[in-house]
Write a protein that holds these residues in place. Sequence first.
Motif: not given
Length: 349
Positions: A27-36
């Motif tokens: 959503g507008p305040t979200d961050v999508l993180i690729q987990i390393l």
Amino acid sequence: MLKSYGYAAYNPQTPLRSFHFERRQPGPTDVLIQILYCGVCHSDLHQARNEWKASTFPIVPGHEIVGKVIEVGSAVSSFKLGDLAGVGCMVDSCGVCPDCQDHQEQFCEQTVFTYNSPDKHSGKVTYGGYSNQIVVDQNFVLHVSAKLDPAAVAPLLCAGITTYSPLRHWKVGKGQKVGIVGLGGLGHMGVKFAHAFGAEVVLFTTSPDKEADARRLGADEVVISKDPEQMAQHLRSFDFILNTVAAPHDLDQYLSLLKRDGTMCLVGMPDQPHPSPNVGNLIAQRRALAGSLIGGIKETQEMLDFCAEHNIVSDIELIAMPAINDAFQRMLKSDVKYRFVIDMATLQG
Ligand code: NAP
Ligand code: ZN
């Protein structure tokens, strides 16, 4: 929805295995993180085996997450694509209660934990870091310095803050004698932080073979807790003891080592109660027995910045995702040096 995958415990008895599930679109305040990388906390084991009697299955553990930002919502101001980011034990809270206002979100009654917590977005439960990606509100995402090894930073997100926070709260520093009980994931970070804060550090262990490591990590002295003679040499001498042990044990043997007005803080959460301590041991020297839960987001960022400044990371053993079941077995035998971290490049979709 975002098709995602990871490893889950399907029930308390069988080994963790592949699991496919969905995460919300950012959503507008979200961050999508690729987990390393994702660290392996003893809490993951407690919950995968339903030892705290509060697990919803399938459960995807993991709350020591480091990854790369691969998408940001339109209102996200503090992260950009390609940033290194961390996620710890929490992904949301109410934001308005006195605990949240005090930056102590971990005590908010509506804290959403990173896994096995009711997820207001999906109506199901949250899924943790033993997975390829995660979507988190920007207020619960941490900045990770590129100066440090990202795999070795991952355990700071739980083991790090859980030890840093009580050591800061009880103002541990120069001129104080501080005990750390247990040299596991939390304990080894406790030794590093107490040493960095300038205290005299004594490590209590049940594993005599960990002595050399404990000294290398910053302990000034190592005491084998099963040896009454060694224990007796430290009666009434400690200002503060941080107890990280994950199993029920006799607390009196440590309480009697505190000096007047000393405190022992418990952070280990065994599945069974400790034998009740002798009240006389508290009354006699006005001693205190306390507990502590992770740390707030603001303090977690402060801890990560402190680690970047002082070059502090976890001592880790990097494992492939399928090795998680062996890692759990070794953790049960206290055979961890000193945190397993999963290399998420080994996770098959
Ligand atoms: P860990 O890596 O397994 O370390 C625990 C250490 O405790 C072991 O390495 C061992 O050290 C010692 N130990 C184990 N069994 C013992 C026994 N029967 N008697 C005495 N010592 C024993 O676990 P961890 O990840 O550090 O987590 C420790 C505990 O903290 C868990 O219960 C976890 O759920 C809890 N936790 C709490 C919080 C919080 O916010 N309060 C956050 C994270 C984790 P030696 O070999 O040196 O004796
Ligand atoms: Zn943890």
